[in-house]
Design a protein around this motif. Sequence first.
Motif, PDB file in Angstrom:
ATOM      1  N   ASP A   1      -5.637   5.434   0.909  1.00 16.29           N
ATOM      2  CA  ASP A   1      -6.024   5.481   2.389  1.00 16.29           C
ATOM      3  C   ASP A   1      -7.648   5.214   2.664  1.00 16.29           C
ATOM      4  OD1 ASP A   1      -5.908   8.103   1.596  1.00 16.29           O
ATOM      5  OD2 ASP A   1      -6.357   8.639   3.471  1.00 16.29           O
ATOM      6  N   THR A   2      -8.513   5.976   1.606  1.00 14.90           N
ATOM      7  CA  THR A   2      -9.740   5.631   1.652  1.00 14.90           C
ATOM      8  C   THR A   2     -10.169   4.407   1.607  1.00 14.90           C
ATOM      9  OG1 THR A   2     -10.171   8.006   0.639  1.00 14.90           O
ATOM     10  CG2 THR A   2     -12.014   6.250   0.372  1.00 14.90           C
ATOM     11  N   LEU A   3      -9.760   3.105   0.671  1.00 15.26           N
ATOM     12  CA  LEU A   3     -10.109   2.042   0.604  1.00 15.26           C
ATOM     13  C   LEU A   3      -9.657   1.389   1.728  1.00 15.26           C
ATOM     14  CD1 LEU A   3      -9.067   1.549  -3.086  1.00 15.26           C
ATOM     15  CD2 LEU A   3     -11.267   1.390  -2.348  1.00 15.26           C
ATOM     16  N   LEU A   4      -8.584   1.650   2.323  1.00 17.06           N
ATOM     17  CA  LEU A   4      -8.111   0.791   3.580  1.00 17.06           C
ATOM     18  C   LEU A   4      -8.925   1.461   4.776  1.00 17.06           C
ATOM     19  CD1 LEU A   4      -4.170   1.080   2.947  1.00 17.06           C
ATOM     20  CD2 LEU A   4      -5.631  -0.767   2.594  1.00 17.06           C
ATOM     21  N   LEU A   5      -9.270   2.455   4.923  1.00 15.31           N
ATOM     22  CA  LEU A   5     -10.276   3.006   6.092  1.00 15.31           C
ATOM     23  C   LEU A   5     -11.565   2.214   5.799  1.00 15.31           C
ATOM     24  CD1 LEU A   5      -9.565   6.894   6.143  1.00 15.31           C
ATOM     25  CD2 LEU A   5      -9.007   5.090   7.795  1.00 15.31           C
TER      26      LEU A   5
ATOM     27  N   LEU B   1     -12.116  -0.822   4.606  1.00 12.59           N
ATOM     28  CA  LEU B   1     -11.677  -2.304   5.171  1.00 12.59           C
ATOM     29  C   LEU B   1     -11.300  -2.260   6.608  1.00 12.59           C
ATOM     30  CD1 LEU B   1     -10.010  -3.571   1.814  1.00 12.59           C
ATOM     31  CD2 LEU B   1     -12.267  -3.833   2.931  1.00 12.59           C
ATOM     32  N   ASN B   2     -10.865  -0.897   7.177  1.00  9.94           N
ATOM     33  CA  ASN B   2     -10.369  -1.032   8.446  1.00  9.94           C
ATOM     34  C   ASN B   2      -9.076  -1.496   8.713  1.00  9.94           C
ATOM     35  OD1 ASN B   2     -10.594  -0.343  11.526  1.00  9.94           O
ATOM     36  ND2 ASN B   2     -11.323  -2.203  11.917  1.00  9.94           N
ATOM     37  N   VAL B   3      -8.177  -1.276   7.705  1.00  5.80           N
ATOM     38  CA  VAL B   3      -6.708  -1.934   7.509  1.00  5.80           C
ATOM     39  C   VAL B   3      -5.869  -0.653   7.904  1.00  5.80           C
ATOM     40  CG1 VAL B   3      -5.056  -2.732   6.008  1.00  5.80           C
ATOM     41  CG2 VAL B   3      -7.622  -3.903   6.198  1.00  5.80           C
ATOM     42  N   SER B   4      -4.985  -0.817   8.588  1.00  4.94           N
ATOM     43  CA  SER B   4      -3.899   0.126   8.846  1.00  4.94           C
ATOM     44  C   SER B   4      -2.630  -0.398   8.399  1.00  4.94           C
ATOM     45  CB  SER B   4      -3.943   0.857  10.111  1.00  4.94           C
ATOM     46  OG  SER B   4      -3.657  -0.332  11.318  1.00  4.94           O
ATOM     47  N   THR B   5      -2.541  -1.552   8.305  1.00 12.25           N
ATOM     48  CA  THR B   5      -1.137  -2.324   7.914  1.00 12.25           C
ATOM     49  C   THR B   5      -1.231  -3.089   6.962  1.00 12.25           C
ATOM     50  OG1 THR B   5      -0.221  -2.373  10.354  1.00 12.25           O
ATOM     51  CG2 THR B   5       0.829  -3.982   8.571  1.00 12.25           C
ATOM     52  N   VAL B   6      -0.490  -2.829   5.634  1.00 13.27           N
ATOM     53  CA  VAL B   6      -0.333  -3.560   4.362  1.00 13.27           C
ATOM     54  C   VAL B   6       1.003  -4.093   4.447  1.00 13.27           C
ATOM     55  CG1 VAL B   6      -0.409  -3.181   1.776  1.00 13.27           C
ATOM     56  CG2 VAL B   6      -1.723  -1.917   3.315  1.00 13.27           C
ATOM     57  N   ASP B   7       1.087  -5.416   4.406  1.00 18.09           N
ATOM     58  CA  ASP B   7       2.514  -5.990   4.330  1.00 18.09           C
ATOM     59  C   ASP B   7       3.026  -5.893   3.030  1.00 18.09           C
ATOM     60  OD1 ASP B   7       2.466  -7.644   7.273  1.00 18.09           O
ATOM     61  OD2 ASP B   7       0.615  -7.767   6.533  1.00 18.09           O
ATOM     62  N   PHE B   8       1.978  -5.958   1.871  1.00 17.36           N
ATOM     63  CA  PHE B   8       2.828  -5.796   0.674  1.00 17.36           C
ATOM     64  C   PHE B   8       1.933  -5.203  -0.277  1.00 17.36           C
ATOM     65  CE2 PHE B   8       2.883  -8.041  -3.853  1.00 17.36           C
ATOM     66  CZ  PHE B   8       4.139  -7.773  -4.121  1.00 17.36           C
ATOM     67  N   LEU B   9       2.396  -4.269  -0.977  1.00 18.79           N
ATOM     68  CA  LEU B   9       1.608  -3.193  -2.077  1.00 18.79           C
ATOM     69  C   LEU B   9       2.493  -3.489  -3.349  1.00 18.79           C
ATOM     70  CD1 LEU B   9      -0.265  -1.012  -2.786  1.00 18.79           C
ATOM     71  CD2 LEU B   9       1.628   0.660  -1.993  1.00 18.79           C
ATOM     72  N   SER B  10       1.402  -3.757  -4.280  1.00 18.35           N
ATOM     73  CA  SER B  10       1.944  -3.938  -5.804  1.00 18.35           C
ATOM     74  C   SER B  10       1.348  -2.892  -6.476  1.00 18.35           C
ATOM     75  CB  SER B  10       1.666  -5.405  -6.109  1.00 18.35           C
ATOM     76  OG  SER B  10       1.812  -5.657  -7.576  1.00 18.35           O
ATOM     77  N   LEU B  11       2.155  -2.169  -7.143  1.00 19.04           N
ATOM     78  CA  LEU B  11       1.507  -1.027  -8.296  1.00 19.04           C
ATOM     79  C   LEU B  11       2.029  -1.354  -9.572  1.00 19.04           C
ATOM     80  CD1 LEU B  11       1.982   2.218  -6.056  1.00 19.04           C
ATOM     81  CD2 LEU B  11      -0.194   0.998  -6.227  1.00 19.04           C
ATOM     82  N   ASP B  12       1.129  -1.429 -10.318  1.00 24.71           N
ATOM     83  CA  ASP B  12       1.293  -1.644 -11.815  1.00 24.71           C
ATOM     84  C   ASP B  12       0.181  -1.094 -12.326  1.00 24.71           C
ATOM     85  OD1 ASP B  12       1.789  -2.235 -14.396  1.00 24.71           O
ATOM     86  OD2 ASP B  12       2.128  -4.369 -14.051  1.00 24.71           O
TER      87      ASP B  12
ATOM     88  N   ILE C   1      -0.356   4.908   7.620  1.00 25.12           N
ATOM     89  CA  ILE C   1      -0.459   3.573   7.105  1.00 25.12           C
ATOM     90  C   ILE C   1       0.956   2.931   7.178  1.00 25.12           C
ATOM     91  CG2 ILE C   1      -1.060   2.061   5.278  1.00 25.12           C
ATOM     92  CD1 ILE C   1      -2.804   4.425   4.161  1.00 25.12           C
ATOM     93  N   ASN C   2       1.040   1.789   7.663  1.00 24.44           N
ATOM     94  CA  ASN C   2       2.156   0.900   7.699  1.00 24.44           C
ATOM     95  C   ASN C   2       2.273  -0.088   6.562  1.00 24.44           C
ATOM     96  OD1 ASN C   2       4.565  -0.401   8.200  1.00 24.44           O
ATOM     97  ND2 ASN C   2       3.577  -1.828   9.870  1.00 24.44           N
TER      98      ASN C   2
ATOM     99  N   GLN D   1      12.742   7.794   0.422  1.00 22.93           N
ATOM    100  CA  GLN D   1      13.763   7.813   1.697  1.00 22.93           C
ATOM    101  C   GLN D   1      13.014   8.853   2.447  1.00 22.93           C
ATOM    102  OE1 GLN D   1      17.351   9.990   1.187  1.00 22.93           O
ATOM    103  NE2 GLN D   1      18.512   8.501   2.641  1.00 22.93           N
ATOM    104  N   ARG D   2      12.572   9.878   2.404  1.00 22.60           N
ATOM    105  CA  ARG D   2      12.118  10.775   3.089  1.00 22.60           C
ATOM    106  C   ARG D   2      10.809  10.070   3.984  1.00 22.60           C
ATOM    107  NH1 ARG D   2      13.014  14.459  -1.131  1.00 22.60           N
ATOM    108  NH2 ARG D   2      10.703  14.498  -1.300  1.00 22.60           N
ATOM    109  N   SER D   3      10.107   9.113   3.105  1.00 19.09           N
ATOM    110  CA  SER D   3       9.035   8.610   3.362  1.00 19.09           C
ATOM    111  C   SER D   3       9.237   7.391   4.652  1.00 19.09           C
ATOM    112  CB  SER D   3       8.213   8.235   2.409  1.00 19.09           C
ATOM    113  OG  SER D   3       7.668   9.450   1.599  1.00 19.09           O
ATOM    114  N   GLY D   4      10.816   6.938   4.668  1.00 23.50           N
ATOM    115  CA  GLY D   4      10.770   5.821   5.431  1.00 23.50           C
ATOM    116  C   GLY D   4      11.489   4.615   4.861  1.00 23.50           C
ATOM    117  N   TYR D   5      11.601   4.566   3.920  1.00 24.82           N
ATOM    118  CA  TYR D   5      11.960   3.355   2.883  1.00 24.82           C
ATOM    119  C   TYR D   5      13.236   3.484   2.354  1.00 24.82           C
ATOM    120  CZ  TYR D   5       6.982   2.533   3.150  1.00 24.82           C
ATOM    121  OH  TYR D   5       5.896   2.002   3.701  1.00 24.82           O
ATOM    122  N   VAL D   6      13.633   2.324   2.084  1.00 21.68           N
ATOM    123  CA  VAL D   6      15.171   2.017   1.434  1.00 21.68           C
ATOM    124  C   VAL D   6      14.705   0.997   0.206  1.00 21.68           C
ATOM    125  CG1 VAL D   6      16.681   2.199   3.532  1.00 21.68           C
ATOM    126  CG2 VAL D   6      15.716  -0.140   2.921  1.00 21.68           C
ATOM    127  N   LEU D   7      15.629   1.426  -0.815  1.00 17.35           N
ATOM    128  CA  LEU D   7      15.593   0.672  -2.031  1.00 17.35           C
ATOM    129  C   LEU D   7      16.170  -0.667  -2.019  1.00 17.35           C
ATOM    130  CD1 LEU D   7      14.572   0.725  -5.064  1.00 17.35           C
ATOM    131  CD2 LEU D   7      16.742   1.593  -5.575  1.00 17.35           C
TER     132      LEU D   7
END
Length: 299
Positions: free
Chosen positions: A200-204, A206-217, A234-235, A257-263
Amino acid sequence: FQVWVEEEIAPIEILYRIRGPLKSDDHRLIDVVKKQYILPPSLLPYNLAKPQATDYHEHSKGDTWGHIHTFLKNVFSDEPPGFFVEAGALDGEYLSNTLWLEQAQGWTGLLVEPDGTNFHHLQNKHRKAWLSNTCLSKDSFPKEVVHVSRTLRDGDRSVGIPWNTRGSSHEFNVDVVPNTSLLAMVSEESYSVTQCLPLDTLLLALNVSTVDFLSLDIQGREKDVLRTVPFSKINIRVIVVEIVEENVDHDFLDFMQRSGYVLVNEDTVPRLQDQFYVRKDDERLAQKLKRVVFKWQQL
């Protein structure tokens, strides 16, 4: 007794404080990140591997890249340009989960890569995205960590290919490559101190609050990083996360799931290599995924 007054902290102290606990949304931290830890998208033409370098492109479609690419095409082919974040970006081309979105779909985003050699190659690719030579923090504050880079020994091609000389890169004591593996035995380790920043620090910055796709590796820290994300602020619409483990982590699935996501997955059992998550309340993506091969699963 000394009263701490925020405005009286000198800039030099902020540079030291980012090595340890400091609120992820501290405005002075955001200012430092803007100036020192983020590079703007390149205005130069792409400098990608030449078309005749077929070996590079064939190898770059290995591992789970094809599975992820198929998923992204099903989800985003008819979407307007969005914003991505790819942590563990390597050189920005080999096994990149976001290059297609950028080149073919007109997206931009943020590429995070802590390894110095990989980041140098990433800069030379001239991606049309923001770049950060940092790692994502496993805590809700910035911190410095010891970073380990594995490099294949000179001339040893028993593992990897000429364009993939980096064996692996990971935070110290968080290595998903067993010491008994061939990769570990034919590689040499080097160490460096790396600045980690909350997502969230990096996104702040960049003034970005919506990330359409996040890839974590990011070699074993994926779940830790996701647990620090303030999902209420952050959406993040779609998340692809590499998780290498023998058994399914049901506690983590419950957390998502509690964070609002489905697999979303091809099978009833989550893949142990890559897991795909979509926000429950994103009706547009939900309807789209129901029409393709990926099943909309209630955790």
